[in-house]
Structure formats: structure tokens, C-alpha cells
Design a protein around this motif. Sequence first.
Motif, mmCIF file in Angstrom:
data_model
loop_
_atom_site.group_PDB
_atom_site.id
_atom_site.type_symbol
_atom_site.label_atom_id
_atom_site.label_comp_id
_atom_site.label_asym_id
_atom_site.label_seq_id
_atom_site.Cartn_x
_atom_site.Cartn_y
_atom_site.Cartn_z
ATOM 1 N N ASP A 1 0.809 -1.213 0.000
ATOM 2 C CA ASP A 1 0.000 0.000 0.000
ATOM 3 C C ASP A 1 0.848 1.273 0.000
ATOM 4 O O ASP A 1 0.368 2.322 -0.397
ATOM 5 C CB ASP A 1 -0.961 -0.004 1.188
ATOM 6 N N LYS A 2 2.099 1.187 0.461
ATOM 7 C CA LYS A 2 2.999 2.344 0.398
ATOM 8 C C LYS A 2 3.265 2.741 -1.048
ATOM 9 O O LYS A 2 3.394 3.924 -1.355
ATOM 10 C CB LYS A 2 4.328 2.009 1.074
ATOM 11 N N ARG A 3 3.358 1.772 -1.927
ATOM 12 C CA ARG A 3 3.565 2.049 -3.356
ATOM 13 C C ARG A 3 2.371 2.775 -3.944
ATOM 14 O O ARG A 3 2.506 3.616 -4.821
ATOM 15 C CB ARG A 3 3.759 0.742 -4.122
ATOM 16 N N ARG A 4 1.183 2.447 -3.475
ATOM 17 C CA ARG A 4 -0.044 3.007 -4.022
ATOM 18 C C ARG A 4 -0.446 4.313 -3.345
ATOM 19 O O ARG A 4 -1.485 4.881 -3.672
ATOM 20 C CB ARG A 4 -1.169 1.988 -3.880
ATOM 21 N N ALA A 5 0.338 4.788 -2.402
ATOM 22 C CA ALA A 5 -0.009 5.998 -1.648
ATOM 23 C C ALA A 5 0.059 7.248 -2.513
ATOM 24 O O ALA A 5 -0.559 8.262 -2.190
ATOM 25 C CB ALA A 5 0.909 6.147 -0.446
ATOM 26 N N ASN A 6 0.810 7.225 -3.608
ATOM 27 C CA ASN A 6 0.984 8.411 -4.445
ATOM 28 C C ASN A 6 0.024 8.444 -5.630
ATOM 29 O O ASN A 6 0.186 9.264 -6.517
ATOM 30 C CB ASN A 6 2.429 8.478 -4.950
#
Length: 60
Positions: free
Chosen positions: A15-20
Motif C-alpha cells: 500500500d505504500k507504493r499506491r499511496a501516491n
Amino acid sequence: MSICPKNKTSKARRDKRRANWKMSAVNLVKCSKCGALMMPHRVCKACGSYNKKEIVKVED
């Protein structure tokens, strides 16, 4: 060479990858001819002009 991943990717790491992946607000500028808000580098919907020249005939 193996295709399978060695370890499971955690939900937090995934989910860190998809935060942006945020949507940004539409950028609006004032028309140089009539002053209405419009998207940059496009024909004005209010007066039909682009770069102070009439491109599209707009009926009132």
C-alpha cells in the motif's frame, strides 16, 4: 532463475507504493479575452477563443 517471489509482500509495503496515486485538482486559468475560468491550452467554452483569436463560433 525463479519466477516466484521469495517472501510475501506485506499489505503495508504494497500500500505504500499506491499511496501516491492521488487525483490532483484541475488547473484553471482566466481566459485572456472574456476572463472566464478555463483549462490551459484549450479553446474557451464561454467565448470560443484561443490566444485572443475566435476559433469556434459560440451562440448565446
